[in-house]
Design a protein around this motif. Structure first.
Motif, PDB file in Angstrom:
ATOM      1  N   ASN A  72       0.727  -1.209   0.089  1.00 58.95           N
ATOM      2  CA  ASN A  72       0.118  -0.016  -0.081  1.00 58.95           C
ATOM      3  C   ASN A  72       0.839   1.277  -0.166  1.00 58.95           C
ATOM      4  O   ASN A  72       0.367   2.216  -0.367  1.00 58.95           O
ATOM      5  CB  ASN A  72      -0.877  -0.043   1.131  1.00 58.95           C
ATOM      6  CG  ASN A  72      -2.137   1.132   1.018  1.00 58.95           C
ATOM      7  OD1 ASN A  72      -3.050   0.529   0.348  1.00 58.95           O
ATOM      8  ND2 ASN A  72      -2.143   2.103   1.744  1.00 58.95           N
ATOM      9  N   GLN A  73       2.011   1.156   0.719  1.00 63.61           N
ATOM     10  CA  GLN A  73       2.809   2.578   0.723  1.00 63.61           C
ATOM     11  C   GLN A  73       4.233   2.093   0.510  1.00 63.61           C
ATOM     12  O   GLN A  73       4.481   1.214   0.033  1.00 63.61           O
ATOM     13  CB  GLN A  73       2.610   3.066   2.247  1.00 63.61           C
ATOM     14  CG  GLN A  73       2.049   4.569   2.062  1.00 63.61           C
ATOM     15  CD  GLN A  73       0.509   4.637   1.720  1.00 63.61           C
ATOM     16  OE1 GLN A  73      -0.100   3.734   2.601  1.00 63.61           O
ATOM     17  NE2 GLN A  73       0.216   5.339   0.879  1.00 63.61           N
ATOM     18  N   LEU A  74       4.921   3.175   0.576  1.00 60.63           N
ATOM     19  CA  LEU A  74       6.285   2.999  -0.086  1.00 60.63           C
ATOM     20  C   LEU A  74       7.325   2.490   0.777  1.00 60.63           C
ATOM     21  O   LEU A  74       8.638   2.732   0.821  1.00 60.63           O
ATOM     22  CB  LEU A  74       6.605   4.432  -0.594  1.00 60.63           C
ATOM     23  CG  LEU A  74       5.682   5.058  -1.627  1.00 60.63           C
ATOM     24  CD1 LEU A  74       6.242   6.438  -2.177  1.00 60.63           C
ATOM     25  CD2 LEU A  74       5.182   4.252  -2.820  1.00 60.63           C
ATOM     26  N   HIS A 171       6.430  15.646  -4.561  1.00 66.74           N
ATOM     27  CA  HIS A 171       5.586  15.044  -3.172  1.00 66.74           C
ATOM     28  C   HIS A 171       4.825  16.481  -2.807  1.00 66.74           C
ATOM     29  O   HIS A 171       5.323  17.605  -2.995  1.00 66.74           O
ATOM     30  CB  HIS A 171       6.773  14.792  -2.343  1.00 66.74           C
ATOM     31  CG  HIS A 171       6.335  14.146  -1.087  1.00 66.74           C
ATOM     32  ND1 HIS A 171       6.191  14.857   0.218  1.00 66.74           N
ATOM     33  CD2 HIS A 171       5.814  12.962  -0.853  1.00 66.74           C
ATOM     34  CE1 HIS A 171       5.905  13.996   1.186  1.00 66.74           C
ATOM     35  NE2 HIS A 171       5.497  12.996   0.419  1.00 66.74           N
ATOM     36  N   THR A 228       5.900   9.540  -6.501  1.00 70.33           N
ATOM     37  CA  THR A 228       5.119   8.740  -5.692  1.00 70.33           C
ATOM     38  C   THR A 228       4.137   7.640  -6.546  1.00 70.33           C
ATOM     39  O   THR A 228       4.051   6.716  -6.029  1.00 70.33           O
ATOM     40  CB  THR A 228       4.179   9.498  -4.479  1.00 70.33           C
ATOM     41  OG1 THR A 228       3.689  10.586  -5.326  1.00 70.33           O
ATOM     42  CG2 THR A 228       5.198   9.867  -3.518  1.00 70.33           C
ATOM     43  N   LYS A 285      12.359   3.812   2.974  1.00 69.55           N
ATOM     44  CA  LYS A 285      11.476   3.206   1.771  1.00 69.55           C
ATOM     45  C   LYS A 285      11.943   2.033   1.250  1.00 69.55           C
ATOM     46  O   LYS A 285      11.813   0.782   1.641  1.00 69.55           O
ATOM     47  CB  LYS A 285      11.348   4.732   0.799  1.00 69.55           C
ATOM     48  CG  LYS A 285      10.319   5.499   1.354  1.00 69.55           C
ATOM     49  CD  LYS A 285       9.886   6.587   0.274  1.00 69.55           C
ATOM     50  CE  LYS A 285       8.775   7.512   0.604  1.00 69.55           C
ATOM     51  NZ  LYS A 285       8.916   8.291   1.833  1.00 69.55           N
ATOM     52  N   ARG A 424      -1.936   1.086  -7.854  1.00 70.41           N
ATOM     53  CA  ARG A 424      -0.743   1.582  -7.814  1.00 70.41           C
ATOM     54  C   ARG A 424       0.070   0.207  -6.756  1.00 70.41           C
ATOM     55  O   ARG A 424      -0.052   0.211  -5.579  1.00 70.41           O
ATOM     56  CB  ARG A 424      -0.415   2.798  -7.013  1.00 70.41           C
ATOM     57  CG  ARG A 424       1.152   3.010  -7.216  1.00 70.41           C
ATOM     58  CD  ARG A 424       1.570   4.193  -6.311  1.00 70.41           C
ATOM     59  NE  ARG A 424       1.153   4.109  -4.656  1.00 70.41           N
ATOM     60  CZ  ARG A 424       1.980   4.842  -3.917  1.00 70.41           C
ATOM     61  NH1 ARG A 424       2.483   5.916  -4.000  1.00 70.41           N
ATOM     62  NH2 ARG A 424       1.475   4.437  -2.502  1.00 70.41           N
TER      63      ARG A 424
HETATM   64  N1  ABU Z   1       5.860  10.354   0.942  1.00 71.71           N
HETATM   65  C1  ABU Z   1       5.010   9.290   1.589  1.00 71.71           C
HETATM   66  C2  ABU Z   1       4.418   8.780   0.136  1.00 71.71           C
HETATM   67  C3  ABU Z   1       3.191   7.931   0.602  1.00 71.71           C
HETATM   68  C4  ABU Z   1       2.948   7.103  -0.722  1.00 71.71           C
HETATM   69  O1  ABU Z   1       2.885   7.497  -1.631  1.00 71.71           O
HETATM   70  O2  ABU Z   1       2.452   5.918  -0.403  1.00 71.71           O
END
Ligand code: ABU
Length: 456
Positions: A72-74, A171, A228, A285, A424
């Protein structure tokens, strides 16, 4: 404390078992949390047994971001040594402002900063720090740029007509930071991206020229290495040329994609980064370090001191500034975010970190090729990215992601680019293998099939 460490091991053991058996957890609707969990705070304390039960239940109901079903996230992926470092940093509870209080941890941090600086290709007397997240390292870059081009800004407020430039795919912290630092959101020029999500250099230069012609001072170009949504990389060489031509601070927000500096195979994606004024990268990340570990390095050591240093006689007692990093940080109290990354790096070496990064790209290639080969899918993202953006049949990405979340088997989000919305999928967990992506697509197709069947 030893009793609590035993309790920790007991609860952690249950969590690790649950992660293996169940993957990410099914969510509890916020309004229903008190039905399942004993969270209320009261005047009286509780017995250790009741406390342990409440804490265990809370931990087991929390989204399991370290499983192989979390996309789900980076950030994702647990490395044992990094966690060991993090746990010990918590136990030690140092604050990283002075050598007196941080001791050898200050050296640990310096070593990380020096090595990252070398990998970027910076030369000379560089300096950096670790801050709580990419928004803050971007903010630090903006503040240094502001103070460089409006030298009295920190005393009297901004007096010059400064303008910053960033891509529409940047961002979201750039806009917020412009407000925080007194620049104002309206003084950020948002530059259109090309069809691959990269900042349009021709438009960037046009905006800079227009602003100079109207008496403004371009002071910052915020380049993005790893957007992102698409995971795209701006053309840093071309941006560095503009930096030289117009005398602007060039910051590379490489919070996401900066990890390619470790890989000979992918380092070319940030070619030109060595010409930037500052560069930020999040080890939390793609580098499998627990949240958060956001690093900023600048080639202008004096600018870090100029923007962030302040005397405090009760704090800085002895030792030179060099080993009192409170003099170059945005916070006063600062947790030790260095040890966890050092523990990982020390244990597997720079080559081991490169392997982590290359595995993520390899898994992204696998997932992308699955999407490309299957006519039920539409692909929106590109090679050389760890993001795989797609739609499945005619099921809206928002609906599909919400249903997957509700079922609690896999967690994935959606993104937007130009006029499209799509799922994504991010390949940032180096612990995943092809079977995890097979399982991901199987679950997604099953869920999409149910959504389609329920329409009629
Ligand atoms: N800077 C955090 C980005 C979070 C995301 O795109 O999942």
């Amino acid at each position: 404390m030893k009793e609590e460490l035993k309790r920790f091991a007991k609860i952690a053991g249950k969590l690790l078992d649950a992660e293996k058996e169940e993957g990410v957890v099914a969510p509890v609707p916020y309004e229903e949390l008190d039905k399942y969990l004993n969270l209320e705070l009261s005047d009286e304390g509780i017995s250790d047994d009741v406390f342990e039960e409440a804490l265990t239940a809370l931990v087991l109901r929390t989204p399991r971001t370290q499983t192989k079903s979390f996309f789900n996230q980076l950030f994702a992926g647990r490395r044992d040594k990094a966690y060991l470092g993090e746990l010990l940093a918590v136990l030690l509870n140092n604050s990283m402002y002075t050598y007196k209080v941080g001791g050898p941890m200050i050296r640990v941090e310096k070593l990380i900063l020096n090595k990252i600086s070398e990998l970027i290709g910076f030369e000379g007397d560089t300096e950096g720090t670790i801050a709580p997240g990419g928004s803050i390292t971007n903010y630090m870059a903006m503040l240094m740029a502001r103070d460089r081009y409006d030298e009295n800004a920190k005393l009297t407020g901004i007096k010059k007509a400064l303008v910053a430039y960033t891509s529409e795919e940047c961002h979201y912290s750039v806009a917020k930071n412009a407000a925080f630092c007194g620049l104002g959101r309206d003084n950020v020029r948002v530059v259109e991206s090309d069809m691959h999500g990269r900042m349009r250099i021709d438009i960037l230069e046009k905006y800079i020229q227009e602003d100079i012609a109207s008496g403004k001072k371009p002071f910052l170009i915020n380049a993005t290495a790893g957007t992102t949504v698409l995971g795209s990389f701006d053309d840093l060489e071309a941006i560095a040329d503009l930096r030289d031509r117009y005398d602007v601070w060039m910051h590379v927000d490489a919070a996401y994609g900066g990890s390619v500096i470790f890989s000979e195979k992918y380092r070319h994606l940030v070619r030109g980064a060595d010409r930037s004024d500052s560069f930020s990268i999040n080890a939390h990340k793609m580098l499998a370090t627990p949240v958060s570990c956001s690093i900023i390095i600048t080639q202008h050591k004096e600018c870090l001191y100029d923007s962030f240093s302040n005397e405090a006689s009760y704090l800085y007692q002895g030792d030179q500034d060099e080993i009192n990093p409170g003099k170059i940080s945005i916070q006063c109290g600062r947790r030790n975010d260095a040890l966890k990354f050092w523990a990982l790096w020390k244990s597997i070496g720079t080559k081991g970190i490169a392997d982590i990064v290359e595995k993520q790209f390899a898994m992204a290639d696998y997932a992308r090729s699955y999407v490309e080969k299957n006519s039920d899918y539409t692909l929106y993202s590109f090679e050389n990215s760890v993001n795989i953006c797609f739609n499945y049949k005619d099921v809206p990405a928002e609906e599909l992601c919400a249903e997957l979340y509700r079922k609690g088997r896999i967690m994935v989000g959606y993104g937007h680019f130009k006029n499209d919305s799509f799922v994504r999928l991010v390949s940032v967990n180096h612990g995943t293998d092809q079977t995890d992506y097979d399982a991901f697509f199987k679950q997604l197709e099953l869920t999409a099939g149910e959504i389609i069947a329920n329409r009629s």
